[in-house]
Design a protein around this motif. Structure first.
Motif, short mmCIF file in Angstrom:
data_model
loop_
_atom_site.label_atom_id
_atom_site.label_comp_id
_atom_site.label_asym_id
_atom_site.label_seq_id
_atom_site.Cartn_x
_atom_site.Cartn_y
_atom_site.Cartn_z
N SER B 88 0.74 -1.04 0.04
CA SER B 88 0.01 0.04 -0.02
C SER B 88 0.99 1.24 0.15
O SER B 88 0.76 2.05 -0.89
N CYS B 91 2.55 1.34 -3.57
CA CYS B 91 1.85 1.31 -4.93
C CYS B 91 0.56 2.52 -4.82
O CYS B 91 0.43 2.92 -5.94
N LEU B 92 0.01 2.78 -3.67
CA LEU B 92 -1.04 3.58 -3.58
C LEU B 92 -0.85 4.98 -4.25
O LEU B 92 -1.42 5.53 -4.94
N ALA B 95 -0.35 4.84 -7.85
CA ALA B 95 -1.74 4.82 -8.37
C ALA B 95 -2.38 6.09 -8.80
O ALA B 95 -3.00 6.50 -9.79
N TYR B 96 -2.30 6.88 -7.54
CA TYR B 96 -2.97 8.24 -7.71
C TYR B 96 -2.21 9.16 -8.68
O TYR B 96 -2.74 9.64 -9.61
N MET B 156 -2.10 -3.55 -7.41
CA MET B 156 -2.06 -2.45 -6.33
C MET B 156 -1.88 -1.10 -6.96
O MET B 156 -2.12 -0.14 -6.51
N THR B 157 -1.51 -0.97 -8.48
CA THR B 157 -1.15 0.18 -9.07
C THR B 157 -2.18 0.11 -10.06
O THR B 157 -3.01 1.03 -10.09
N PRO B 160 -6.44 0.42 -8.44
CA PRO B 160 -6.45 1.73 -7.83
C PRO B 160 -6.44 2.76 -9.13
O PRO B 160 -7.15 3.88 -8.71
N LEU B 191 -10.90 9.83 -2.55
CA LEU B 191 -10.86 8.70 -1.87
C LEU B 191 -11.99 7.96 -1.67
O LEU B 191 -12.10 6.58 -2.14
N ILE B 198 -9.95 0.44 -5.00
CA ILE B 198 -9.02 0.07 -3.94
C ILE B 198 -9.23 -0.97 -3.06
O ILE B 198 -8.23 -1.84 -2.66
N LEU B 202 -7.04 -4.11 -2.60
CA LEU B 202 -6.33 -4.66 -1.27
C LEU B 202 -6.64 -6.28 -0.93
O LEU B 202 -5.84 -6.69 -0.63
#
Lengths: 308, 277
Positions: B88, B91-92, B95-96, B156-157, B160, B191, B198, B202
């Motif tokens: 997380s 990668c998160l 992703a954003y 995870m990329t 999201p 979010l 997401i 996860l």
């Protein structure tokens, strides 16, 4: 026009995006390069530790040389050649079956009219069934496959109760293929179903009004529009199958088996990592063929929609 | 539509075919699982009977009483949670960034992440393990986490990123116009709207780690035996009923977690996440 704040945003974006890229570069790209060097006999640098443990290596002493000794070892081995053919055959068969099955399911769901109670009930059941394997860890699935198709498994028991001799598929390549089809079905079904669903009703109806049969509609209207998801499903299934270990290890015979099993036993049991790495390189080469197909399809669809 | 005898016959024929296909699919998919699950409650099972000779719960007690099997359950959870946290963090944010910033090389990098999935897994792990010797990562907790991490990067990329991208920018702009700060807008608008995607990522990642067997076996054994790798030796050294009990236990987290996001996974969040934009 690019303003200073634009530039800052772009650099910020690149920084935020970089951690996974760095992880993949260090732990995927780099090891593969190092492993390739090792397969050609380079045992210096980062390969030194493994080279001190390994048996039966072919080595070179300077950076501009290379040795094909390990490749010769592997390719002159009858068992490897056999296993390579088996691996590719199983990959092609399971990929084909998974794709066809996923397409049949997707088309059934797509053509189910609203309000037809029998068909919509069946459609719901099928779409639920097709994703069940996703809920089950691969180890469990493999073990379940083995017991189901074993000599004392369900299929044989049922056949015996019906009064004839059933086939024993446990510990054969048939069971491996069945297991791989089973584990790969959900992803392919989700991808292809979503592709087929996204074809607008109006297009299908227009083709139907023009007198096209179902097969013609599939071929000329739906298939071109669902090409990219289909190819994604194909590539993922093929590459997943090429690199499979658990399913063939559990359900397959001792020999011939798939290269995933060979790689692990050469690495762990026979202590011949160099030959294991050579097999990995061969499998990568086969996977690259499927990967190229994937890039081509994506490029073509981007071109069709005018993005390139 | 006129009802005719041949039309009716064709319809019945189609329905019979459908039912046959359905039974075949049901047997193919659920049959092996059921056959395995029943074994967990069997005293003995004589071929060719379709049900066990007797019923018992003793095998569950055996699993819970075995310290090694129990520790593998704990270890699996530890790896999955660690992997999820690390993944997380890495990668998160990326992703954003992939969905909201237009930086040079964005598409190339996004597709480049697929490199983890473009190499057949066993081959990749063999190459990685060769390098792990040099880094002293063989048979270490960190080494296993790294292997698990690689299995989650694409989920995870990509998923999201698609989820963030599907949040209309106009919502964010409207919120910003009415005086919301950048962070506030992110946490109150972006979010929550991207949350289903997401969540799918996860849970897919948690399960990817929890179920990972081949890489863990190659890198973690003989020190770290997680539940899936424990199965490798379990099926050889224990009664088959114990393996069946263990299988049921190992499947519970997958089934429960995937049930939670079933709607989103089947509704296309997963498929959406794998289309290149």
């Amino acid at each position: 026009m690019s303003t200073p704040s634009d530039t800052r945003r772009r650099i910020g974006g690149l920084l935020m995006a970089s951690p996974p890229i760095i992880v993949v570069a260090i732990f995927v790209g780099f090891p593969i390069l190092v492993a390739m060097a090792y397969s050609f006999g380079h045992i210096g640098g980062l390969n030194r530790t493994i080279a001190t443990i390994a048996r039966g290596q072919h080595t070179v002493s300077s950076w501009h040389q290379f040795s094909l000794g390990a490749y010769r070892d592997v390719f002159t081995d009858e068992r490897f050649r056999h296993d390579l053919v088996v691996t590719i055959a199983v990959t092609l068969i399971s990929t084909l079956v998974v794709t066809v099955l996923a397409w049949v399911i997707a088309m059934y769901l797509r053509t189910t009219p609203e309000g037809a109670w029998f068909r919509s009930g069946v459609a719901k059941l099928i779409s639920g069934l097709a994703v069940v394997p996703m809920f089950i860890p691969v180890v469990i699935a493999s073990w379940a496959m083995l017991t189901f198709y074993a000599a004392d498994g369900f299929i044989r028991s049922l056949c015996a109760d019906l009064g004839f001799q059933g086939p024993t598929w446990g510990y054969t390549m048939v069971c491996v293929a069945i297991g791989l089809i089973w584990t790969n079905l959900p992803f392919a079904t989700l991808m292809i179903t979503s592709g087929v669903q996204s074809v607008p009703d109006s297009l299908i109806e227009a083709a139907r009004d023009a007198g096209a049969g179902l097969l013609t509609i599939v071929r000329t209207v739906i298939a071109p529009l669902a090409l990219v998801p289909t190819v994604i499903a194909l590539t993922f299934t093929a590459i997943g199958t090429l690199g499979a270990f658990t399913v063939p290890y559990f359900t397959g015979p001792n020999a011939p088996n798939m290269l995933g099993v060979d790689m692990v036993s050469y690495f762990r049991s026979y202590n011949r990592p160099q030959q294991s790495v050579v097999m990995a390189v061969v499998v990568f080469a086969v996977a690259a063929v499927f990967g190229a197909f994937y890039v081509w399809a994506n490029f073509r669809s981007a071109k069709d929609s005018g993005r390139v | 539509m006129q009802p005719s005898a041949s039309g009716l016959l064709a319809r019945i024929g189609r329905q019979v075919l459908t039912v046959v296909f359905l039974i075949a699919l049901l047997t193919f998919i659920v049959g092996p699982l059921l056959w395995l699950a029943i074994r967990a409650f069997a005293t003995t099972w004589t071929y060719p009977r379709l049900l066990p000779d007797g019923w018992t719960l003793q095998w569950f007690g055996k699993v819970f009483a075995d310290p090694q099997l129990f520790s593998s359950i704990r270890l699996s959870l530890a790896f999955a949670v660690t992997t999820l946290i690390v993944s997380s963090l890495i990668c998160l944010p990326a992703a954003y960034a992939f969905s909201r910033f237009d930086f040079p090389g964005r598409r190339v990098f996004l597709i480049g992440l697929f490199a983890t999935n473009a190499f057949p897994k066993t081959g990749l792990y063999v190459a990685l393990a060769a390098l792990f010797y040099a880094f002293n990562l063989m048979s270490t907790f960190g080494g296993v986490v790294l292997v698990h991490l690689l299995g989650t990067v694409v989920f995870m990329t990509w998923i999201p990123a698609a989820a963030f991208a599907s949040v209309p920018r106009s919502f964010e702009e409207a919120a910003r116009d009415s005086g919301g700060g950048r962070l506030r807008v992110f946490f109150t608008i972006t979010l929550p709207l991207a949350m289903p995607g997401i969540l799918v990522a996860l849970i897919m990642s948690f399960l990817a780690s929890f179920d990972e067997a081949q890489g863990t076996y190659l890198v973690g054994a003989p020190v770290y035996y997680t539940m899936p790798t424990e199965m490798y030796s379990l099926v050889l050294n224990y009664p088959r009923q114990v393996a069946a009990v263990f299988s049921i236990l190992l499947s519970i987290p997958s089934v429960v977690l995937l049930m939670l996001v079933r709607k989103h996974v089947m509704g296309g969040q997963l498929a959406e996440g794998f289309q290149i934009r």
